[in-house]
Design a protein around this motif. Structure first.
Motif, short mmCIF file in Angstrom:
data_model
loop_
_atom_site.label_atom_id
_atom_site.label_comp_id
_atom_site.label_asym_id
_atom_site.label_seq_id
_atom_site.Cartn_x
_atom_site.Cartn_y
_atom_site.Cartn_z
N LYS A 113 0.74 -0.91 0.40
CA LYS A 113 -0.02 -0.44 -0.04
C LYS A 113 0.91 1.27 -0.02
N LEU A 114 0.23 2.14 -0.53
CA LEU A 114 0.52 3.70 -0.42
C LEU A 114 0.03 4.28 0.40
N VAL A 115 0.97 5.13 1.60
CA VAL A 115 0.32 6.54 1.80
C VAL A 115 0.59 7.31 2.02
N GLU A 116 0.45 8.06 1.42
CA GLU A 116 0.97 9.60 1.80
C GLU A 116 0.78 10.57 2.35
N ILE A 117 1.86 11.35 2.72
CA ILE A 117 1.53 11.97 3.90
C ILE A 117 1.91 13.61 3.93
N HIS A 118 1.03 14.52 3.86
CA HIS A 118 1.39 16.00 3.57
C HIS A 118 2.70 17.00 4.35
N ARG A 119 3.13 17.59 3.99
CA ARG A 119 4.62 18.06 4.64
C ARG A 119 4.05 18.48 6.21
N GLU A 120 2.96 19.40 5.62
CA GLU A 120 2.41 20.16 7.11
C GLU A 120 1.53 18.78 8.62
N PHE A 137 -0.55 -5.57 5.58
CA PHE A 137 -0.19 -5.14 4.81
C PHE A 137 0.83 -4.49 4.45
N GLN A 138 2.12 -3.86 3.62
CA GLN A 138 3.76 -3.51 3.49
C GLN A 138 3.04 -2.13 3.01
N PHE A 139 3.40 -1.08 4.01
CA PHE A 139 2.88 0.42 3.76
C PHE A 139 4.28 1.42 3.05
N ILE A 140 4.44 1.95 2.19
CA ILE A 140 5.45 3.06 1.58
C ILE A 140 4.71 4.28 2.19
N VAL A 141 5.02 4.83 2.92
CA VAL A 141 4.76 6.81 3.61
C VAL A 141 5.63 7.63 2.77
N PHE A 142 4.08 7.78 1.95
CA PHE A 142 5.18 9.33 0.93
C PHE A 142 4.55 9.99 0.91
N CYS A 143 6.77 11.42 1.23
CA CYS A 143 5.64 12.22 1.24
C CYS A 143 6.85 12.96 0.61
N ASP A 144 6.04 13.89 -0.16
CA ASP A 144 6.88 14.54 -2.01
C ASP A 144 6.90 15.88 -1.46
N ASP A 145 8.18 15.95 -2.05
CA ASP A 145 8.29 17.73 -1.53
C ASP A 145 8.97 17.81 -0.28
N ASN A 172 6.66 -3.03 8.90
CA ASN A 172 5.55 -3.32 7.43
C ASN A 172 5.43 -1.65 7.42
N VAL A 173 6.26 -0.69 7.58
CA VAL A 173 6.40 0.93 6.91
C VAL A 173 7.58 0.69 6.26
N LEU A 174 8.01 1.61 5.54
CA LEU A 174 9.30 2.07 5.05
C LEU A 174 8.57 3.60 4.30
N PHE A 175 9.51 4.37 4.75
CA PHE A 175 9.37 6.14 4.54
C PHE A 175 9.87 6.34 3.24
N TYR A 176 9.49 7.01 2.13
CA TYR A 176 9.78 7.33 0.51
C TYR A 176 9.52 9.02 0.37
N ALA A 177 10.86 9.87 0.60
CA ALA A 177 10.82 11.10 0.46
C ALA A 177 10.86 11.46 -1.17
N THR A 178 10.57 12.81 -1.14
CA THR A 178 11.47 13.64 -2.35
C THR A 178 12.10 14.80 -1.66
N SER A 179 12.82 15.27 -2.16
CA SER A 179 12.92 16.66 -1.65
C SER A 179 13.87 17.28 -3.36
N ASN A 180 14.37 18.87 -2.95
CA ASN A 180 15.07 19.23 -4.22
C ASN A 180 16.55 19.40 -3.16
N ARG A 181 16.36 19.43 -2.16
CA ARG A 181 17.75 19.11 -1.25
C ARG A 181 18.31 18.15 -0.59
#
Length: 282
Positions: A113-120, A137-145, A172-181
C-alpha cells in the motif's frame, strides 16, 4: 443532597460529556484501495480510487535510479529488510513519478500500500506509524517535496519516527521522501547555523543528520539533450502520436529552449501540447 443523588448527578454529567465527545475514528479498511492520503486532523485515511501515475517503462533517463528503488521496494513487498529512501535533486526529473510508478508495478497482489502524508502533517508521523503497525499489509509512507525552513523543529519528529525512539519504525512500514535538497535544509540555513550558533558545528550536524536516517540517497540530475529527446520519444511511441520524427525533435528542442530547462516534466508538457494539437487523448 444524598449520596445517591450525588451519584446520579455525576452519572448524568458523565453521559452528557460522552455525547459531546467526538466518536472514535473508524478503523481503516486498507483492503479498499491500493493508495491512501492520510490527514492528521481526525487521523483519517482517504482511499485513492485512481492514482496519478505513469507506467514504470515510460520513465526514461533514470534507469539507474529506477533499478535501485525498484529492488529496494520489491524486497520490502516480500517482507525482507529494506531501507527508507530519499529521492533528491533536480526539479521535474521524475522523483515522485518514480515512487508512484514503482508502487504501481508491485501493487498487483494488493499487499503493498502507498500512504501519502503531507509536509505539514510530518509532526504527527508517529501517530500515522502507530495506525499502520500490526496491519496485515506492507506500507510505503510517502512525502513529496519534503524540506524544512527557518526555526521549525518538526524534523525532530521525523528523525525519531524513522529510526529513534523506544518503539522504532514498524517492520511493515518504509518511508520514502522526495526533495530538491540533499539534506532537506536550504544551504544558506545550514551555513547560517554554522556561522552564528554558539556550537555551530553541533547545530549543523543535528539538522544534517536527518538525511542519515535514509539508508538510500538516490540523486536526480539535470538531463542531457539525448535523455530529454528519449523521454519525448518514449511518450510519443506509447501514445501513438503520429507526426514526422524530425518535426517532433525540432519542436521538442524548441519547447525546452522556451522553458529554459530539460527534464522529464518538460518532456511530458511538450507531449501534452503535441497530443492536443494532433487531436489525440493521453
Amino acid at each position: 443532597m444524598s449520596t445517591n443523588e450525588i451519584a446520579a448527578h455525576l452519572s448524568r454529567i458523565a453521559e452528557a460529556l460522552e455525547r459531546l465527545a467526538p466518536p472514535p475514528p473508524e478503523k481503516p479498511d486498507f483492503s479498499s484501495a491500493d493508495a491512501f492520503v492520510w490527514r492528521a486532523a481526525g487521523s483519517t485515511f482517504h482511499p485513492v480510487g485512481k492514482i496519478n501515475r505513469v507506467d514504470l517503462a515510460l520513465l526514461e533517463g533514470i534507469s539507474l535510479q529506477r533499478d535501485i528503488l525498484f529492488s529496494n521496494t520489491e524486497r520490502f513487498a516480500r517482507g525482507l529488510p529494506a531501507n527508507n529512501a530519499l529521492l533528491w535533486g533536480a526539479r521535474g526529473m521524475g522523483k515522485s513519478s518514480l515512487v508512484k510508478a514503482v508502487h504501481g508495478a508491485l501493487a498487483g497482489a494488493g499487499r503493498l500500500k502507498l500512504v501519502e502524508i503531507h509536509r505539514e502533517d510530518i509532526e504527527a508521523l508517529p501517530d500515522l506509524l502507530g495506525a499502520l503497525a500490526g496491519a496485515p499489509f506492507q506500507f510505503i509512507v510517502f512525502c513529496d517535496d519534503l524540506s524544512f525552513d527557518g526555526p521549525e523543529t518538526s524534523y525532530k519528529a521525523l528523525k525519531t519516527a524513522l529510526e529513534g525512539g523506544v518503539e522504532g519504525r514498524p517492520a511493515n512500514v518504509l518511508f520514502y521522501a522526495t526533495s530538491n535538497r540533499r539534506h532537506l535544509m536550504p544551504r544558506d540555513m545550514v551555513e547560517n547555523e554554522s556561522a552564528h550558533a554558539i556550537h555551530g558545528k553541533e547545530a549543523v550536524e543535528e539538522k544534517v543528520s536527518l538525511s542519515d536516517r535514509f539508508g538510500l540517497w538516490i540523486g536526480f540530475h539535470t538531463c542531457s539533450q539525448d535523455d530529454y529527446l528519449a523521454m519525448v520519444s518514449g511518450y510519443v511511441r506509447h501514445f501513438g502520436l503520429d507526426a514526422p520524427p524530425d518535426e517532433i525533435r525540432a519542436q521538442a528542442l524548441e519547447w525546452a529552449m522556451t522553458r529554459g530547462a530539460r527534464s522529464g516534466r518538460v518532456a511530458w508538457q511538450f507531449v501534452t501540447d503535441l497530443a492536443g494539437r494532433l487531436g489525440k487523448t493521453l
